[in-house]
Design an enzyme around this catalytic site. Structure first.
Site, PDB file in Angstrom:
ATOM      1  CG  ASP A 138      -1.724   1.326   1.569  1.00 53.63           C
ATOM      2  OD1 ASP A 138      -1.894   1.890   0.550  1.00 53.63           O
ATOM      3  OD2 ASP A 138      -2.136   1.675   2.703  1.00 53.63           O
ATOM      4  CG  ASP A 165     -10.791   3.193  -9.340  1.00 52.83           C
ATOM      5  OD1 ASP A 165     -11.434   3.917  -9.791  1.00 52.83           O
ATOM      6  OD2 ASP A 165     -11.041   2.130  -8.777  1.00 52.83           O
ATOM      7  CB  THR A 215      -1.336   4.052 -22.191  1.00 53.74           C
ATOM      8  OG1 THR A 215      -2.412   4.618 -21.895  1.00 53.74           O
ATOM      9  CG2 THR A 215      -0.467   4.455 -21.066  1.00 53.74           C
TER      10      THR A 215
END
Length: 259
Positions: A109, A132, A238
């Site tokens: 984490d 996210d 990407t």
């Protein structure tokens, strides 16, 4: 000490590690994968005595972008954090295929790594790409970029160090912008001015609320703000991002310097 008890930098998800990824973990992990420890990491020692600038990346996914940046910027060392084994294996595989020596990984984490392993004023830069966005409003409290976490990030940057974020979700871009612009120790490097478009008065905290997540103020909604920058040349586009751009989706880059 900066308290970040409620912040988590990830949510565990299912994913299968391929044979090639597992082999990379077994063969290259001992050299490039740093175990989590509840003690400060000597960054130069982690890179075999290198005194190059140290850049931290949080959440590298499958590592394609991280490997390309490390190859392009051989004058810098990169410490990259990810919790998911397939991504760790994929990046270790890229390290081997491209013979990269300026990358080290931590599988843990990121919040705990920052709190326990990274000393104050020790990093030259931090990258957070496509975290996210938690699209649904009721999930916005799960977003990584909140004021408390930003204070932790900034505390680990050297004066003059930079923070580079990118997202393809406009509402999250605006949250990042408002949170980072409000941090007094950061300077937005953009000269453009923007108005807030994806928040409205219904998102403003009510007087009786003490929100533990980002909520814009009326003043922020009615003010122009220092905005976004062009994608820096070192951040590659990407395949996923390129598909979105062709469909007309936006991508927002933000770059800040620590005062």
């Amino acid at each position: 000490m900066i308290r970040t008890d409620r912040i988590r930098s990830f949510v565990l998800r299912a994913g299968r590690t391929t044979a090639g990824q597992q082999r990379a973990i077994e063969e290259l992990g001992p050299q490039f994968l740093i175990p989590y420890q509840a003690a400060n990491l000597n960054l130069n020692e982690a890179f075999q005595g290198s005194s190059k600038p140290k850049i931290l990346e949080i959440g590298f996914g499958m590592g394609e972008t991280t490997a390309k940046i490390a190859a392009l910027r051989s004058e810098d060392d990169f410490l990259a954090i990810e919790v998911h084994p397939p991504g760790v294996g994929a990046l270790l595989k890229l390290i081997g295929e491209n013979q990269l020596t300026n990358l080290r990984l931590i599988r843990h984490d990121a919040v705990e790594v920052l709190e326990q392993m990274i000393a104050q004023d020790s990093l030259d830069g931090i990258h957070i790409y496509f975290a996210d966005p938690w699209h649904k409003k009721r999930h916005h409290k799960r977003r990584l970029i909140q004021a408390e976490f930003v204070r932790l990030l900034v505390s680990r940057l050297k004066p003059g160090g930079y923070l580079h974020l990118a997202t393809d979700w406009h509402n999250y871009a605006e949250q990042m912008l408002l949170v980072l612009n409000a941090e007094p120790t950061l300077q937005n490097t953009s000269s453009d001015l923007v108005k807030i478009e994806t928040f409205d008065v219904s998102d403003v905290a009510k007087p009786e609320e003490t929100p533990n997540e980002f909520k814009p103020t009326l003043e922020q909604l009615n003010t122009q703000h220092a905005g976004y920058v062009e994608r820096p040349a070192y951040r590659p586009v990407t395949k996923f991002e390129n598909r979105g751009i062709k469909l007309g989706h936006g991508v927002w880059d933000l770059v800040y310097k620590k005062k």
